[in-house]
Write a protein that holds these residues in place. Structure first.
Motif, PDB file in Angstrom:
ATOM      1  N   GLU A  58      13.234 -73.598 -92.398  1.00 18.39           N
ATOM      2  CA  GLU A  58      14.027 -72.444 -92.834  1.00 18.39           C
ATOM      3  C   GLU A  58      13.167 -71.357 -93.471  1.00 18.39           C
ATOM      4  O   GLU A  58      13.494 -70.178 -93.367  1.00 18.39           O
ATOM      5  N   GLU A  59      12.071 -71.731 -94.114  1.00 13.58           N
ATOM      6  CA  GLU A  59      11.191 -70.735 -94.720  1.00 13.58           C
ATOM      7  C   GLU A  59      10.539 -69.855 -93.652  1.00 13.58           C
ATOM      8  O   GLU A  59      10.434 -68.638 -93.808  1.00 13.58           O
ATOM      9  N   ALA A  60      10.102 -70.465 -92.558  1.00 11.85           N
ATOM     10  CA  ALA A  60       9.502 -69.691 -91.462  1.00 11.85           C
ATOM     11  C   ALA A  60      10.542 -68.776 -90.821  1.00 11.85           C
ATOM     12  O   ALA A  60      10.245 -67.627 -90.493  1.00 11.85           O
ATOM     13  N   LEU A  61      11.764 -69.271 -90.668  1.00 12.93           N
ATOM     14  CA  LEU A  61      12.843 -68.441 -90.138  1.00 12.93           C
ATOM     15  C   LEU A  61      13.138 -67.292 -91.099  1.00 12.93           C
ATOM     16  O   LEU A  61      13.322 -66.147 -90.665  1.00 12.93           O
ATOM     17  N   ALA A  62      13.129 -67.560 -92.403  1.00 13.27           N
ATOM     18  CA  ALA A  62      13.392 -66.509 -93.400  1.00 13.27           C
ATOM     19  C   ALA A  62      12.329 -65.412 -93.334  1.00 13.27           C
ATOM     20  O   ALA A  62      12.650 -64.229 -93.475  1.00 13.27           O
ATOM     21  N   ARG A  63      11.071 -65.772 -93.107  1.00 14.31           N
ATOM     22  CA  ARG A  63      10.019 -64.762 -92.980  1.00 14.31           C
ATOM     23  C   ARG A  63      10.273 -63.872 -91.764  1.00 14.31           C
ATOM     24  O   ARG A  63      10.055 -62.665 -91.804  1.00 14.31           O
ATOM     25  N   PHE A  64      10.757 -64.448 -90.689  1.00 17.52           N
ATOM     26  CA  PHE A  64      11.105 -63.694 -89.493  1.00 17.52           C
ATOM     27  C   PHE A  64      12.260 -62.736 -89.783  1.00 17.52           C
ATOM     28  O   PHE A  64      12.211 -61.563 -89.415  1.00 17.52           O
ATOM     29  N   VAL A  65      13.270 -63.230 -90.467  1.00 17.55           N
ATOM     30  CA  VAL A  65      14.431 -62.405 -90.822  1.00 17.55           C
ATOM     31  C   VAL A  65      13.978 -61.239 -91.702  1.00 17.55           C
ATOM     32  O   VAL A  65      14.379 -60.088 -91.481  1.00 17.55           O
ATOM     33  N   GLN A  66      13.141 -61.498 -92.692  1.00 15.04           N
ATOM     34  CA  GLN A  66      12.617 -60.456 -93.573  1.00 15.04           C
ATOM     35  C   GLN A  66      11.814 -59.434 -92.776  1.00 15.04           C
ATOM     36  O   GLN A  66      11.943 -58.227 -92.996  1.00 15.04           O
ATOM     37  N   ALA A  67      10.981 -59.900 -91.855  1.00 15.64           N
ATOM     38  CA  ALA A  67      10.147 -58.994 -91.050  1.00 15.64           C
ATOM     39  C   ALA A  67      11.010 -58.077 -90.189  1.00 15.64           C
ATOM     40  O   ALA A  67      10.610 -56.960 -89.876  1.00 15.64           O
ATOM     41  N   ARG A  68      12.179 -58.524 -89.836  1.00 19.38           N
ATOM     42  CA  ARG A  68      13.102 -57.713 -89.036  1.00 19.38           C
ATOM     43  C   ARG A  68      13.985 -56.821 -89.904  1.00 19.38           C
ATOM     44  O   ARG A  68      14.848 -56.116 -89.388  1.00 19.38           O
ATOM     45  N   GLY A  69      13.764 -56.871 -91.228  1.00 19.80           N
ATOM     46  CA  GLY A  69      14.540 -56.045 -92.143  1.00 19.80           C
ATOM     47  C   GLY A  69      15.976 -56.484 -92.291  1.00 19.80           C
ATOM     48  O   GLY A  69      16.846 -55.675 -92.611  1.00 19.80           O
ATOM     49  N   ALA A  70      16.224 -57.745 -92.066  1.00 21.23           N
ATOM     50  CA  ALA A  70      17.601 -58.259 -92.134  1.00 21.23           C
ATOM     51  C   ALA A  70      17.731 -59.350 -93.186  1.00 21.23           C
ATOM     52  O   ALA A  70      18.552 -60.263 -93.051  1.00 21.23           O
ATOM     53  N   GLY A  71      16.945 -59.245 -94.238  1.00 25.56           N
ATOM     54  CA  GLY A  71      16.924 -60.273 -95.273  1.00 25.56           C
ATOM     55  C   GLY A  71      18.232 -60.454 -96.012  1.00 25.56           C
ATOM     56  O   GLY A  71      18.468 -61.499 -96.625  1.00 25.56           O
ATOM     57  N   ASP A  72      19.101 -59.459 -95.956  1.00 27.61           N
ATOM     58  CA  ASP A  72      20.376 -59.565 -96.672  1.00 27.61           C
ATOM     59  C   ASP A  72      21.468 -60.181 -95.803  1.00 27.61           C
ATOM     60  O   ASP A  72      22.594 -60.338 -96.247  1.00 27.61           O
ATOM     61  N   GLN A  73      21.131 -60.554 -94.583  1.00 25.38           N
ATOM     62  CA  GLN A  73      22.111 -61.134 -93.666  1.00 25.38           C
ATOM     63  C   GLN A  73      21.897 -62.635 -93.526  1.00 25.38           C
ATOM     64  O   GLN A  73      20.778 -63.130 -93.648  1.00 25.38           O
ATOM     65  N   GLU A  74      22.986 -63.342 -93.254  1.00 19.67           N
ATOM     66  CA  GLU A  74      22.888 -64.769 -92.977  1.00 19.67           C
ATOM     67  C   GLU A  74      22.727 -64.941 -91.473  1.00 19.67           C
ATOM     68  O   GLU A  74      23.465 -64.337 -90.691  1.00 19.67           O
ATOM     69  N   TRP A  75      21.755 -65.725 -91.051  1.00 19.18           N
ATOM     70  CA  TRP A  75      21.499 -65.950 -89.633  1.00 19.18           C
ATOM     71  C   TRP A  75      21.881 -67.376 -89.264  1.00 19.18           C
ATOM     72  O   TRP A  75      21.460 -68.328 -89.925  1.00 19.18           O
ATOM     73  N   GLU A  76      22.641 -67.498 -88.204  1.00 18.57           N
ATOM     74  CA  GLU A  76      22.981 -68.821 -87.700  1.00 18.57           C
ATOM     75  C   GLU A  76      21.862 -69.289 -86.777  1.00 18.57           C
ATOM     76  O   GLU A  76      21.215 -68.480 -86.112  1.00 18.57           O
ATOM     77  N   TYR A  77      21.661 -70.598 -86.757  1.00 14.67           N
ATOM     78  CA  TYR A  77      20.625 -71.145 -85.891  1.00 14.67           C
ATOM     79  C   TYR A  77      21.052 -72.514 -85.388  1.00 14.67           C
ATOM     80  O   TYR A  77      21.957 -73.147 -85.932  1.00 14.67           O
ATOM     81  N   LEU A  78      20.381 -72.941 -84.355  1.00 16.24           N
ATOM     82  CA  LEU A  78      20.595 -74.240 -83.750  1.00 16.24           C
ATOM     83  C   LEU A  78      19.362 -75.089 -84.029  1.00 16.24           C
ATOM     84  O   LEU A  78      18.234 -74.616 -83.827  1.00 16.24           O
ATOM     85  N   ALA A  79      19.550 -76.302 -84.497  1.00 14.82           N
ATOM     86  CA  ALA A  79      18.435 -77.244 -84.651  1.00 14.82           C
ATOM     87  C   ALA A  79      18.295 -77.971 -83.311  1.00 14.82           C
ATOM     88  O   ALA A  79      19.260 -78.563 -82.814  1.00 14.82           O
ATOM     89  N   ILE A  80      17.114 -77.889 -82.716  1.00 11.22           N
ATOM     90  CA  ILE A  80      16.915 -78.409 -81.362  1.00 11.22           C
ATOM     91  C   ILE A  80      15.496 -78.951 -81.214  1.00 11.22           C
ATOM     92  O   ILE A  80      14.552 -78.379 -81.775  1.00 11.22           O
ATOM     93  N   LEU A  81      15.359 -80.025 -80.477  1.00  8.69           N
ATOM     94  CA  LEU A  81      14.025 -80.558 -80.202  1.00  8.69           C
ATOM     95  C   LEU A  81      13.257 -79.591 -79.309  1.00  8.69           C
ATOM     96  O   LEU A  81      13.828 -78.986 -78.392  1.00  8.69           O
TER      97      LEU A  81
END
Length: 133
Positions: A58-81
């Motif tokens: 989740e930390e790596a995903l959060a860095r991606f969200v921040q880099a896209r300027g969307a840090g104030d939004q909640e992002w849904e994701y799928l956990a997948i192999l």
């Protein structure tokens, strides 16, 4: 060694590519879901290849969200192999597709391109499929 450790070892020139792919296939990755029509997994096309975004935690995903300027939004994701991404998702794409892991981490990202040994041979760009030009 976990996937992030294997990525670091390969980037440092000390890793084993086969071990890296093995860890990628065994890793549970977080794949953000796309908004808008069609939904599905978030991806981008670069150089004629569709790259699915995936993150090791989740930390790596959060860095991606921040880099896209969307840090104030909640992002849904799928956990997948990782194996499921390349064995089941890539074949559903019209054209070559690969996986970009931890793309917001300058020194910790890794691309898994659509080549033999990563994606099924039928979808690898480096395998002769016997198509006549």
């Amino acid at each position: 060694m976990e996937l992030t450790g294997e990525i670091a070892a390969v980037r440092d020139g000390q890793g084993d590519p086969a071990r890296l792919v093995g860890e990628f296939r065994r890793a549970v990755l977080l794949a953000p879901l796309a908004d808008g029509p069609g939904g599905g997994l978030m991806s981008a096309v670069q150089g004629g290849i569709r790259w699915f975004y995936a993150f090791t935690d989740e930390e790596a995903l959060a860095r991606f969200v921040q880099a896209r300027g969307a840090g104030d939004q909640e992002w849904e994701y799928l956990a997948i192999l990782g194996a499921r991404l390349v064995d089941a998702v890539v074949p559903m794409v019209d054209g070559p597709a690969g996986v970009a892991v931890n793309v917001a981490d300058e020194n910790g990202s890794m691309f898994f391109p659509p080549v033999a040994g990563i994606v099924p041979d039928a979808y690898a760009v480096d395998v002769d499929h016997g198509d006549a030009a």
